[in-house]
Design an enzyme around this catalytic site. Structure first.
Site, mmCIF file in Angstrom:
data_model
loop_
_atom_site.group_PDB
_atom_site.id
_atom_site.type_symbol
_atom_site.label_atom_id
_atom_site.label_comp_id
_atom_site.label_asym_id
_atom_site.label_seq_id
_atom_site.Cartn_x
_atom_site.Cartn_y
_atom_site.Cartn_z
ATOM 1 N N ASP A 49 0.837 -1.201 0.000
ATOM 2 C CA ASP A 49 0.000 0.000 0.000
ATOM 3 C C ASP A 49 0.870 1.248 0.000
ATOM 4 O O ASP A 49 1.507 1.564 1.006
ATOM 5 C CB ASP A 49 -0.901 -0.011 1.247
ATOM 6 C CG ASP A 49 -1.805 1.205 1.297
ATOM 7 O OD1 ASP A 49 -2.902 1.147 0.721
ATOM 8 O OD2 ASP A 49 -1.395 2.239 1.873
ATOM 9 N N TYR A 54 3.307 9.668 -0.436
ATOM 10 C CA TYR A 54 4.412 9.055 0.318
ATOM 11 C C TYR A 54 5.766 9.263 -0.380
ATOM 12 O O TYR A 54 6.813 8.961 0.197
ATOM 13 C CB TYR A 54 4.199 7.548 0.537
ATOM 14 C CG TYR A 54 2.926 7.170 1.237
ATOM 15 C CD1 TYR A 54 2.128 8.123 1.864
ATOM 16 C CD2 TYR A 54 2.490 5.840 1.267
ATOM 17 C CE1 TYR A 54 0.939 7.769 2.480
ATOM 18 C CE2 TYR A 54 1.306 5.490 1.895
ATOM 19 C CZ TYR A 54 0.532 6.458 2.488
ATOM 20 O OH TYR A 54 -0.641 6.094 3.093
ATOM 21 N N LYS A 79 -2.594 5.919 -4.248
ATOM 22 C CA LYS A 79 -3.679 6.874 -3.958
ATOM 23 C C LYS A 79 -3.377 8.219 -4.593
ATOM 24 O O LYS A 79 -2.208 8.640 -4.628
ATOM 25 C CB LYS A 79 -3.821 7.066 -2.438
ATOM 26 C CG LYS A 79 -3.727 5.779 -1.640
ATOM 27 C CD LYS A 79 -3.940 5.976 -0.159
ATOM 28 C CE LYS A 79 -3.579 4.716 0.611
ATOM 29 N NZ LYS A 79 -2.147 4.573 0.925
ATOM 30 N N HIS A 112 -7.150 9.681 -1.946
ATOM 31 C CA HIS A 112 -6.536 9.624 -0.610
ATOM 32 C C HIS A 112 -7.422 10.258 0.470
ATOM 33 O O HIS A 112 -7.580 9.707 1.567
ATOM 34 C CB HIS A 112 -5.176 10.315 -0.655
ATOM 35 C CG HIS A 112 -4.204 9.791 0.346
ATOM 36 N ND1 HIS A 112 -2.877 9.667 0.103
ATOM 37 C CD2 HIS A 112 -4.371 9.355 1.620
ATOM 38 C CE1 HIS A 112 -2.265 9.178 1.166
ATOM 39 N NE2 HIS A 112 -3.152 8.985 2.107
HETATM 40 P P1 NDP Z 1 0.891 1.344 11.876
HETATM 41 O O1 NDP Z 1 -0.315 1.316 12.750
HETATM 42 O O2 NDP Z 1 1.091 0.280 10.879
HETATM 43 O O3 NDP Z 1 2.143 1.456 12.840
HETATM 44 C C1 NDP Z 1 3.440 1.615 12.353
HETATM 45 C C2 NDP Z 1 4.332 1.879 13.548
HETATM 46 O O4 NDP Z 1 4.308 0.760 14.436
HETATM 47 C C3 NDP Z 1 5.765 2.106 13.153
HETATM 48 O O5 NDP Z 1 6.286 3.082 14.023
HETATM 49 C C4 NDP Z 1 6.421 0.759 13.391
HETATM 50 O O6 NDP Z 1 7.780 0.925 13.755
HETATM 51 C C5 NDP Z 1 5.625 0.234 14.579
HETATM 52 N N1 NDP Z 1 5.507 -1.235 14.580
HETATM 53 C C6 NDP Z 1 5.124 -2.036 13.552
HETATM 54 N N2 NDP Z 1 5.127 -3.332 13.932
HETATM 55 C C7 NDP Z 1 5.508 -3.349 15.229
HETATM 56 C C8 NDP Z 1 5.715 -4.392 16.155
HETATM 57 N N3 NDP Z 1 5.510 -5.666 15.840
HETATM 58 N N4 NDP Z 1 6.128 -4.046 17.416
HETATM 59 C C9 NDP Z 1 6.339 -2.767 17.744
HETATM 60 N N5 NDP Z 1 6.160 -1.727 16.899
HETATM 61 C C10 NDP Z 1 5.750 -2.023 15.642
HETATM 62 O O7 NDP Z 1 0.907 2.813 11.203
HETATM 63 P P2 NDP Z 1 0.945 3.449 9.768
HETATM 64 O O8 NDP Z 1 0.470 4.844 9.974
HETATM 65 O O9 NDP Z 1 2.208 3.247 9.074
HETATM 66 O O10 NDP Z 1 -0.219 2.690 8.966
HETATM 67 C C11 NDP Z 1 0.009 1.543 8.173
HETATM 68 C C12 NDP Z 1 -0.177 1.860 6.692
HETATM 69 O O11 NDP Z 1 -1.479 2.408 6.453
HETATM 70 C C13 NDP Z 1 0.756 2.958 6.165
HETATM 71 O O12 NDP Z 1 2.075 2.505 5.992
HETATM 72 C C14 NDP Z 1 0.057 3.351 4.904
HETATM 73 O O13 NDP Z 1 0.298 2.413 3.894
HETATM 74 C C15 NDP Z 1 -1.422 3.315 5.351
HETATM 75 N N6 NDP Z 1 -1.912 4.631 5.775
HETATM 76 C C16 NDP Z 1 -2.923 5.221 5.034
HETATM 77 C C17 NDP Z 1 -3.420 6.441 5.375
HETATM 78 C C18 NDP Z 1 -4.493 7.041 4.550
HETATM 79 O O14 NDP Z 1 -4.805 8.236 4.746
HETATM 80 N N7 NDP Z 1 -5.110 6.326 3.654
HETATM 81 C C19 NDP Z 1 -2.909 7.202 6.521
HETATM 82 C C20 NDP Z 1 -1.889 6.494 7.282
HETATM 83 C C21 NDP Z 1 -1.438 5.261 6.908
HETATM 84 P P3 NDP Z 1 9.034 0.632 12.768
HETATM 85 O O15 NDP Z 1 8.620 0.971 11.372
HETATM 86 O O16 NDP Z 1 10.075 1.569 13.309
HETATM 87 O O17 NDP Z 1 9.395 -0.808 12.951
#
Ligand code: NDP
Length: 278
Positions: A49, A54, A79, A112
């Site tokens: 995604d 991004y 998006k 988006h």
């Molecule tokens: P998430 O809820 O997926 O959380 C990501 C965070 O959690 C990062 O800081 C990551 O750290 C940490 N993390 C992941 N796995 C673990 C684990 N097993 N243990 C501890 N910490 C963990 O947040 P996102 O906001 O990234 O959302 C996911 C996806 O959703 C995005 O990447 C994007 O593709 C989409 N999105 C879409 C939006 C929209 O408006 N349509 C808005 C926001 C997101 P680290 O990376 O440092 O390991």
């Protein structure tokens, strides 16, 4: 019940999307990109995604095209960026996304955020791209019920999906019920609450019982609730951990306990605030 990371959900136009995909928001630079995306492929992820906003479509396209996973096995979502909305501007932006992602066809293209100014024009562009087979499915993101109703009043194609913020602190039940009745799939962004709920005591107690981490319990909760889910991580051990959730089932009582943590708490913007601005 989802049994593997290869399980799919059939969208309202017949296209199948993996229920468990990989989010790439904030993944930047070659080293971070190769390490995380190749690890995600290795542990079984096939759905990715991204978004124009991004600024990593080129990187994602390069890494995926260089991988030994066949294009036909991959599912790629992107998006339309807020500042690219409008009819002509969306068409141009998606042409660029196709180039950057090195694709002939995008699997899923989303708006988006809803835009009051360009509301129907952007969707009309998506319908054209769908009819021309440059995208296999079209949908929206961050749409509330009233945005979806407005869209339905003038569109000829129904969105296949609505991707919105969802996690145990924001369970989105009224929106989910609405989408289910409309045959529009529900996809959860920030499924881990961007880390905000990873020290929650209630989920921690449940996690101990299943000998799993909090993140694993939360992803499993999403899947058992029928959500399409796209957790993001740049950390190889976490990417592996987040995929390793197909050897247990949460019992109904534990799902209900996690449901009860809802307090409508957002980690990101509220759709209506953006809607009025763009
Ligand atoms: P998430 O809820 O997926 O959380 C990501 C965070 O959690 C990062 O800081 C990551 O750290 C940490 N993390 C992941 N796995 C673990 C684990 N097993 N243990 C501890 N910490 C963990 O947040 P996102 O906001 O990234 O959302 C996911 C996806 O959703 C995005 O990447 C994007 O593709 C989409 N999105 C879409 C939006 C929209 O408006 N349509 C808005 C926001 C997101 P680290 O990376 O440092 O390991």
């Amino acid at each position: 019940m989802t049994k593997s990371i290869n399980d799919v959900i059939t969208l309202n136009n017949g296209v199948k999307i993996p229920q468990h995909g990989f989010g790439v928001y904030l993944i930047k630079g070659e080293e971070e990109g190769y390490n995380s995306i190749n690890k995600a492929l290795e542990v079984g992820y096939r759905s990715f995604d991204t978004a124009q906003l991004y600024e990593n479509e080129k990187l994602v396209g390069k890494i995926l095209s260089e991988s030994n996973v066949k294009r036909s096995e991959l599912f790629i979502t992107t998006k339309v960026a807020n500042f690219k909305q409008g009819y002509d501007s969306t068409l141009r932006a998606v042409e660029q996304s196709l180039k950057d992602l090195q694709l002939d066809e995008i699997d899923l293209l989303l708006i988006h955020w809803p835009s009051k100014k360009h509301f129907f024009e952007t969707w009309k562009a998506l319908e054209k791209l769908y009819n021309e087979k440059l995208v296999r499915a079209i949908g929206v993101s961050n749409y509330e019920i009233h945005h979806l109703e407005k869209l339905a009043s003038k569109s000829t194609i129904k969105p296949v999906i609505n991707q919105v913020e969802c996690h145990p602190y924001l369970t989105q039940e009224p929106l989910k019920d609405y989408l289910q009745n409309q045959n529009i799939a529900f996809e959860a962004w920030s499924p881990l609450g961007r880390g905000a709920l990873l020290n929650n005591n209630v989920i921690s107690e449940i996690a101990k019982k299943y000998n799993k981490s909090i993140a694993q319990i939360v992803i499993r909760w999403h899947l058992q609730k029928g959500n399409i889910v796209i957790p993001k991580s740049i950390t190889p051990s976490r990417i592996e951990e987040n995929a390793n959730i197909y050897d247990f089932n949460l019992i109904e009582g534990d799902i209900k306990i996690i449901d009860s943590l809802n307090n409508n708490q957002r980690t990101g913007d509220a759709p209506d605030e953006i809607y009025l601005q763009i």
